[in-house]
Design an enzyme around this catalytic site. Structure first.
Site, PDB file in Angstrom:
ATOM      1  N   GLY A 182       0.745  -1.003  -0.100  1.00 29.34           N
ATOM      2  CA  GLY A 182      -0.070   0.152  -0.020  1.00 29.34           C
ATOM      3  C   GLY A 182       0.714   1.217   0.046  1.00 29.34           C
ATOM      4  O   GLY A 182       0.383   2.335  -0.164  1.00 29.34           O
ATOM      5  N   SER A 208       7.640 -10.324  -6.461  1.00 28.84           N
ATOM      6  CA  SER A 208       6.508 -10.242  -7.612  1.00 28.84           C
ATOM      7  C   SER A 208       7.273  -8.815  -8.293  1.00 28.84           C
ATOM      8  O   SER A 208       7.693  -7.909  -7.971  1.00 28.84           O
ATOM      9  CB  SER A 208       5.349  -9.977  -7.113  1.00 28.84           C
ATOM     10  N   SER A 213       0.942  -1.471  -9.490  1.00 30.28           N
ATOM     11  CA  SER A 213       1.607  -0.215  -8.860  1.00 30.28           C
ATOM     12  C   SER A 213       2.864  -0.021  -9.791  1.00 30.28           C
ATOM     13  O   SER A 213       2.971  -0.381 -10.848  1.00 30.28           O
ATOM     14  CB  SER A 213       2.377  -0.888  -7.689  1.00 30.28           C
ATOM     15  N   ASP A 270      -9.783  -7.270   0.538  1.00 28.18           N
ATOM     16  CA  ASP A 270      -8.737  -8.101   0.848  1.00 28.18           C
ATOM     17  C   ASP A 270      -8.845  -8.273   2.374  1.00 28.18           C
ATOM     18  O   ASP A 270      -8.355  -7.846   3.095  1.00 28.18           O
ATOM     19  CB  ASP A 270      -7.379  -7.150   0.582  1.00 28.18           C
TER      20      ASP A 270
END
Lengths: 505, 505
Positions: A182, A208, A213, A270
């Protein structure tokens, strides 16, 4: 998956159409195709494509044109790769077998808790590509409305580990870290790995790439060294240097997670149980035994209150314990980006500045790294409780972290300096005062419009932090882009959206 | 939807690729397209396509081939139709605006009840094509796990009515009927309309085509008369004859329902609140004031117990009352198909046999029709309570229903006899005994494999009913197909699946 081919299923000639649809296998058939007619296949049907002993479930579209000849079927890249076929090979098309595990999802919708065998079947079918977006969304929504309980979370985690590959290591202690995302920037991982490995710990880190993003850890690391390692190379790097920072995408560790994450991101849900299963399944599959979880808490971070953070930490620890893992959670400041760079190369520059002890290295990144690495060192047993942060700082200031990092990069295929963008433009403060708010979401969007992460050099270099006094005309940040078009596009966005950094007199 | 075009959005040349993806707008762009690069568009992104003052939200795939030239974009039929463009027209491509109403879905996932404005916004966005499968499934799953309460059901029904067109009629009483599906055959609608209209009632019936079944009412009626009426024609037919049986698909009545139904069918969930909103929104939009709901109860029907049926009836009545509708529910036998035919033409033959008072007309269909039509006649005030069934039977036996039906067909464009299939094969009993079970789902699948509903003449003609004594070698049913290939395919299925009709000694 396997399927019996009956003599009634005529074959079609496969045509590669070089269509990219992410993970989604897609096929095109002619509207007047005899197979569509015989099987009663309509557009948007799910179909099973069979080539030898391989099968793939695909989404069917139909086409009314001579793009396809009679007797041909066009396949997307995902379908093509899954079947491992060649141009002109014959394939057969059928209705896919009934998705039995969907009845467990239906039962869950109606309030029944899921047992371990049901979760195993669901996750197996998800990984086999048999769940449509509709079915995936139903499963994840049902387990969000009536949240996964502790037992379900443990069973789901186990099921997600079981369907993927596993890494195994000789060392009795294998450390890992995870950040409950975040925050833009916050690129601590390469530094933490270097510090842990420099102190003798084993830390085989798989990361990853960015999905939504401006940069994932793998994107940032790739501007410094190759990250697309096969399992063998990764093992050799870790055996030699104690650590690595590799791209996890090719590893097939907890493959269900990649699929669930895509849906959760679209819905922007989430839940705790899903987050725990996601994080821990990857760590368990990667062979970790001791894990530090960084939980940034702040209004635009994923976790928004201390209470939520503590609840999450408690459940993470319980599930981890049931797998014999040692886990520690850190609650960190999630109010603003960490470091100055946003975008692969710009974040890599921050990492290098810290490693090289440069005078203008971003202090907040350095402190955050010491906090996380300190916990890793203590958990891994190479620092006494309370002495981890000091040892982490010492590892950086002594140059040992930088030396280890260079050795890791060399083992991964060679260190390189991150690229520099062709176009750089400052964004200036239009008023004087104090910086009171930074909009993380707008920053991310802007960095992406400038070209990150596809253009590794593109992104943003922040020049202010919360609380700073700024003067009208001062640079708030620099925009970096690789083409003039992308720069123009990013500047137009800035013009449209108004303040990214809020300044109050 | 509307969107501002900024000067930064370059145009692309539209190419019609004649791709069928049902309702789903799809576009193809080149992987190296400058717009994809500038907008940061990845495969499977949602994109907004703009042509003049029209926009459509579409699913993006990318392609690496010269199928598309630089500067071109290929559009599916749904996208093409929505934009109403011509080959070579210029379109622009952007990120779609943020889907604000998804935050209400998220709130619902987290347990908050939805208010009327939130449901209005959700349904509006659904109809505007802004909800992906993931978002649709999340909304429907969330309202299934924590079921819609009475207020939400009423608000959802209202929202679904508001986004569509409405029919209005001069008559103070407008009757309608609905069957809570699940039974093959059961083609009562054309008969009920004829009986109601013959007794002076106004019954403007719009029906659906088959989606997963071997025949919808519109498919069956189409073998007897044209059903694809525009609003003007429909109005004239009803003004002249009091009734019609038209295809509702072109009417845009409760368009959200068509979208929700597709997802519910895939998940095989159909909660009470969603069912009520679905049924009543269509009836309200069609201008009905008095409605009879036929609820077949049986082990392979949609409603499986009397208790569920009563609960459903209670809630249907309450929601109907809040819209000022008069509603009556009938609980009927849902154990086996009604009539002999399964498939458009074969069901139409049953309808004609009843209307024409033929000696071998299926008695069960005749009785079911009298039950439903009787309730319609009583509710509509043209039969005394308790006298409806008698009047319905009398309307058939006197020939008045047949006469009215022919007049309705003439007004819709002309009566025609249903087609006869080229290939007919009997399925024989392999043993003697009593027919104790008929598998409705296998029957439906078999009729579809034989070609129904695309081949209107294809399907099944049942020769036994539950409880019948049969002798080895006797015909259990006749398979009808229009091509030898489809017949072979259907026979192979019969061979594979074993008994459709279970016979016990």
């Amino acid at each position: 998956m396997s399927a019996r081919i009956t003599p009634q299923t005529p074959a079609l000639q496969a045509l590669r159409m070089r269509l990219h649809a992410q993970h989604q296998p897609v096929v095109l058939m002619r509207t007047d195709c005899h197979v569509c007619r015989a099987e009663g296949l309509a557009p948007r049907s799910q179909v099973l494509i069979i080539a030898g002993d391989r099968t793939v479930q695909a989404l069917l579209y139909q086409i009314d044109s001579d793009l396809l000849k009679t007797g041909q079927i066009a396949l997307s890249e995902a379908a093509w790769d899954a079947l491992d076929i060649h141009e002109g090979d014959l394939v057969q098309v059928r209705h896919p077998p009934l998705l039995e595990s969907l009845s467990a999802v239906r039962a869950r919708i109606h309030g029944h808790r899921l047992q371990t065998t049901e979760l195993q079947a669901i996750v197996r079918d998800v990984v086999d590509g048999r769940y449509t977006d509709v079915a995936l969304s139903a499963f994840l929504t049902a387990t969000a409305v009536l949240p996964l309980d502790m037992q379900e979370t443990i069973h789901l985690t186990r099921a997600m580990v079981d369907v993927g590959d596993h890494l195994q290591w000789q060392a009795p202690i294998v450390v890992d870290k995870h950040c409950v995302g975040g925050l833009p920037g916050n690129r601590t991982t390469p530094l933490v790995v270097a510090i842990a490995a420099a102190n003798g710990l084993v830390m085989p880190k798989t990361s990853s790439r960015a999905i939504t993003s401006p940069a994932g850890t793998a994107d940032t690391m790739e501007t410094l060294a190759p990250v697309d390692l096969d399992l063998d190379t990764l093992r050799k790097v870790v055996e030699k240097e104690g650590g690595c920072v590799a791209w996890g995408g090719a590893m097939h560790l907890s493959p269900a997670d990649d699929i669930f994450v895509r849906i959760e991101r679209e819905l922007d849900i989430d839940t705790q149980g899903q987050l725990i299963a996601s994080v821990l399944s990857k760590k368990i599959a990667a062979g970790a035994t001791h894990i530090v979880i960084d939980i940034p808490v702040g209004p635009t971070a994923k976790v928004r209150s201390r209470e939520t953070a503590e609840h999450l930490a408690h459940h993470l620890s319980e599930v981890a314990a049931s797998f014999g893992l040692v886990l520690r959670c850190l609650f960190t400041d999630g109010n603003q980006p960490v470091g100055r760079g946003i975008g692969p190369a710009l974040e890599a520059r921050d990492v290098l500045a810290v490693l090289r002890n440069e005078a203008d290295a971003p202090q907040d990144l350095c402190d955050r790294v010491a906090l996380v690495a300190g916990a890793v060192l203590e958990l891994g047993g190479v620092a006494k409780e309370g002495d981890g942060i000091r040892l982490a700082h010492e590892t950086i200031s002594s140059g040992r972290a930088w030396e280890k990092f260079q050795r890791i990069c060399a083992a991964q295929g060679g260190f390189r300096e991150p690229p520099q963008a062709l176009y750089v433009e400052p964004l200036l403060a239009t008023t004087s005062g104090r910086a009171v708010h930074i909009d993380n979401r707008k920053l991310s969007r802007l960095a992406k419009l400038a070209g990150a992460p596809e253009s590794p050099a593109a992104g943003i270099q922040l020049q202010v932090r919360l609380g700073d006094e700024v003067t009208r005309g001062q640079s708030l940040m620099f925009l970096h882009a690789q083409t003039s078009g992308e720069m123009a596009y990013a500047l137009a966005y800035v013009h449209d959206i108004g303040d990214i950094v809020k300044i109050e007199p």
